[in-house]
Design an enzyme around this catalytic site. Sequence first.
Site, PDB file in Angstrom:
ATOM      1  N   ASN A 210       0.858  -1.194   0.000  1.00 13.79           N
ATOM      2  CA  ASN A 210       0.000   0.000   0.000  1.00 13.79           C
ATOM      3  C   ASN A 210       0.893   1.242   0.000  1.00 13.79           C
ATOM      4  O   ASN A 210       2.113   1.135  -0.084  1.00 13.79           O
ATOM      5  CB  ASN A 210      -0.950  -0.028   1.205  1.00 13.79           C
ATOM      6  N   LYS A 289      10.198 -16.008 -11.157  1.00 12.98           N
ATOM      7  CA  LYS A 289       9.201 -15.096 -11.722  1.00 12.98           C
ATOM      8  C   LYS A 289       8.071 -15.882 -12.405  1.00 12.98           C
ATOM      9  O   LYS A 289       8.349 -16.741 -13.246  1.00 12.98           O
ATOM     10  CB  LYS A 289       9.889 -14.159 -12.725  1.00 12.98           C
ATOM     11  N   ILE A 308      -1.775  -7.894  14.138  1.00 13.62           N
ATOM     12  CA  ILE A 308      -0.706  -7.625  15.115  1.00 13.62           C
ATOM     13  C   ILE A 308      -1.247  -6.851  16.321  1.00 13.62           C
ATOM     14  O   ILE A 308      -0.988  -7.197  17.468  1.00 13.62           O
ATOM     15  CB  ILE A 308       0.436  -6.837  14.446  1.00 13.62           C
ATOM     16  N   PHE A 325      -4.067   2.904  14.932  1.00 15.28           N
ATOM     17  CA  PHE A 325      -4.627   3.835  13.963  1.00 15.28           C
ATOM     18  C   PHE A 325      -5.793   3.144  13.262  1.00 15.28           C
ATOM     19  O   PHE A 325      -5.843   1.916  13.211  1.00 15.28           O
ATOM     20  CB  PHE A 325      -3.569   4.218  12.917  1.00 15.28           C
ATOM     21  N   LYS A 343      -9.367  -4.513  19.469  1.00 18.23           N
ATOM     22  CA  LYS A 343      -7.913  -4.699  19.594  1.00 18.23           C
ATOM     23  C   LYS A 343      -7.397  -4.318  20.982  1.00 18.23           C
ATOM     24  O   LYS A 343      -6.191  -4.201  21.174  1.00 18.23           O
ATOM     25  CB  LYS A 343      -7.206  -3.901  18.489  1.00 18.23           C
TER      26      LYS A 343
HETATM   27  O1  PMT Z   1       2.926   6.204   6.487  1.00 21.43           O
HETATM   28  P1  PMT Z   1       2.179   7.428   6.026  1.00 21.43           P
HETATM   29  O2  PMT Z   1       2.313   7.669   4.539  1.00 21.43           O
HETATM   30  O3  PMT Z   1       2.519   8.646   6.839  1.00 21.43           O
HETATM   31  O4  PMT Z   1       0.604   7.163   6.224  1.00 21.43           O
HETATM   32  C1  PMT Z   1       0.086   7.133   7.517  1.00 21.43           C
HETATM   33  C2  PMT Z   1      -1.013   6.046   7.644  1.00 21.43           C
HETATM   34  C3  PMT Z   1      -2.197   6.404   6.763  1.00 21.43           C
HETATM   35  C4  PMT Z   1      -0.457   4.669   7.248  1.00 21.43           C
HETATM   36  C5  PMT Z   1      -1.414   6.044   9.182  1.00 21.43           C
HETATM   37  O5  PMT Z   1      -1.924   7.304   9.509  1.00 21.43           O
HETATM   38  C6  PMT Z   1      -2.444   4.977   9.453  1.00 21.43           C
HETATM   39  O6  PMT Z   1      -3.643   5.161   9.361  1.00 21.43           O
HETATM   40  N1  PMT Z   1      -1.965   3.753   9.822  1.00 21.43           N
HETATM   41  C7  PMT Z   1      -2.819   2.559  10.028  1.00 21.43           C
HETATM   42  C8  PMT Z   1      -3.054   1.870   8.711  1.00 21.43           C
HETATM   43  C9  PMT Z   1      -3.905   0.622   8.866  1.00 21.43           C
HETATM   44  O7  PMT Z   1      -3.432  -0.455   8.645  1.00 21.43           O
HETATM   45  O8  PMT Z   1      -5.102   0.866   9.361  1.00 21.43           O
HETATM   46  P2  PMT Z   1      -6.228  -0.273   9.619  1.00 21.43           P
HETATM   47  O9  PMT Z   1      -7.454   0.483   9.936  1.00 21.43           O
HETATM   48  O10 PMT Z   1      -6.264  -1.234   8.490  1.00 21.43           O
HETATM   49  O11 PMT Z   1      -5.671  -1.043  10.883  1.00 21.43           O
HETATM   50  C10 PMT Z   1      -6.023  -0.694  12.221  1.00 21.43           C
HETATM   51  C11 PMT Z   1      -4.865  -0.906  13.158  1.00 21.43           C
HETATM   52  O12 PMT Z   1      -4.494  -2.279  13.184  1.00 21.43           O
HETATM   53  C12 PMT Z   1      -3.593  -0.144  12.792  1.00 21.43           C
HETATM   54  O13 PMT Z   1      -2.981   0.327  13.958  1.00 21.43           O
HETATM   55  C13 PMT Z   1      -2.720  -1.214  12.106  1.00 21.43           C
HETATM   56  O14 PMT Z   1      -1.327  -0.951  12.323  1.00 21.43           O
HETATM   57  C14 PMT Z   1      -3.144  -2.474  12.815  1.00 21.43           C
HETATM   58  N2  PMT Z   1      -3.125  -3.704  11.984  1.00 21.43           N
HETATM   59  C15 PMT Z   1      -3.764  -3.800  10.800  1.00 21.43           C
HETATM   60  C16 PMT Z   1      -3.717  -4.968  10.083  1.00 21.43           C
HETATM   61  C17 PMT Z   1      -3.028  -6.075  10.617  1.00 21.43           C
HETATM   62  N3  PMT Z   1      -2.969  -7.222   9.970  1.00 21.43           N
HETATM   63  N4  PMT Z   1      -2.424  -5.978  11.800  1.00 21.43           N
HETATM   64  C18 PMT Z   1      -2.467  -4.818  12.504  1.00 21.43           C
HETATM   65  O15 PMT Z   1      -1.910  -4.724  13.594  1.00 21.43           O
END
Ligand code: PMT
Length: 403
Positions: A210, A289, A308, A325, A343
């Site tokens: 992403n 590939k 995570i 986030f 979470k």
């Molecule tokens: O890096 P930048 O370009 O500055 O952009 C910042 C950002 C947009 C990446 C940041 O502000 C942000 O929103 N980060 C969280 C991105 C995300 O994965 O969001 P989510 O809503 O899908 O996940 C929720 C939370 O679970 C997040 O804290 C994520 O780190 C965590 N997660 C998600 C998926 C996963 N498999 N394991 C996780 O722990």
Amino acid sequence: MSLKGREVVLGVTGGIAVYKSVELVSRLVKAGANVHVIMTKNATEFVTPLTFETMSRNPVVVDTFARPDKWEVEHIALAHRAEIFVIAPATANVMAKMAVGIADDMLTTTVLATKAPILLAPAMNTGMWTAAATKANTATLASRGVHFVGPAGGRLACGDVGAGRMSEPKEILSAIDALLNPLQDFAGLKVMVTAGATRERLDPVRYLTNDSSGKMGFALAEAAAKRGAEVTLVCGAVTAHAPDGIPMVRVESTQDLYDAVTRRAPQMDVVIQAAAPADYRFEQTWPQKLKKADGEPLTLTLVENPDIAAAVGEMKHPGQILVGFAAETQHLLENAQKKLVKKHLDLIVANDVSQPGAGFNVDTNIATLITSGGAVAYPLRTKRQLADDILDTVTKLREEQKI
Ligand code: PMT
């Protein structure tokens, strides 16, 4: 507040807000700072150098090319001397010059040469502040670590109403104090920050990922370190420049991130997960590939990656603060609230990544900070500013939980 003996260089450019800069100098001097004022020629049309000389009790340098020898020496001397370089008011013009490195007068030459932190207090007409060029220049300067205070909204001198008013001297003074005397409320705390995108390999040349640049995570790591924390940065693929002096663990896939984070989480006082891990990986991967199948459709199956943040939430220990986030494009608060609970987070930073100036790969963000106590909206600001807002909330949560 004490700025006793601190060396402040104040650049003053031409705008009606100059009169507020006189008060700023007075406040700085009262706080004990040694203030050196550089005025542009336009600024002298509003207030005389004598006014600033009287308030600062130091000679004022004015942009004149009359004495080039002295000018050359003076600009380097002030650039070195500055512990902080403030420009208030900062016009659209001076910001544009700084963004491209134009050094055609005393102020722009000195600010280009300084290694001190730079703080700008923009002041201009709303149309100028919201113009695409000014927005781009602000983003460029913020990405290089330039700090901003304001501008505030309200009725402007030109009669327009909107953003563009220079912040009040009191607020500028607080911003100077925060930069010169950063809070040490994270001293003795171990903080882990995740940043960037993960990559899920399909074959040696292709992957699923992403747009995360790492900017938000890096801003948090830098802010926490400034506030005294021992920071560990766990970082996937990034395009932004990592902050200097912070130990970094590099990972590629979500499984790598999971391993790195869950191994270290038990030792942490605060875990902040700003990374954007891929929620899915390919069920099958290829060591070589993958070749085209001559017009035949290719069907790839994705399987879910571990979560995570949820895993760290499961192993949360008393006295630990967990921040996540939520990157959303719809139903921002609703979805973020669900993630907060699911979470086991103490705080979730909800950002609508479809809004201009927010989310992936920009220097600014727009966020709502949600805790069990409620939600607080933070309008557009630099990621560095938002990082401090998030850390302020963490400190508040620690106080509330008597940690
Ligand atoms: O890096 P930048 O370009 O500055 O952009 C910042 C950002 C947009 C990446 C940041 O502000 C942000 O929103 N980060 C969280 C991105 C995300 O994965 O969001 P989510 O809503 O899908 O996940 C929720 C939370 O679970 C997040 O804290 C994520 O780190 C965590 N997660 C998600 C998926 C996963 N498999 N394991 C996780 O722990």
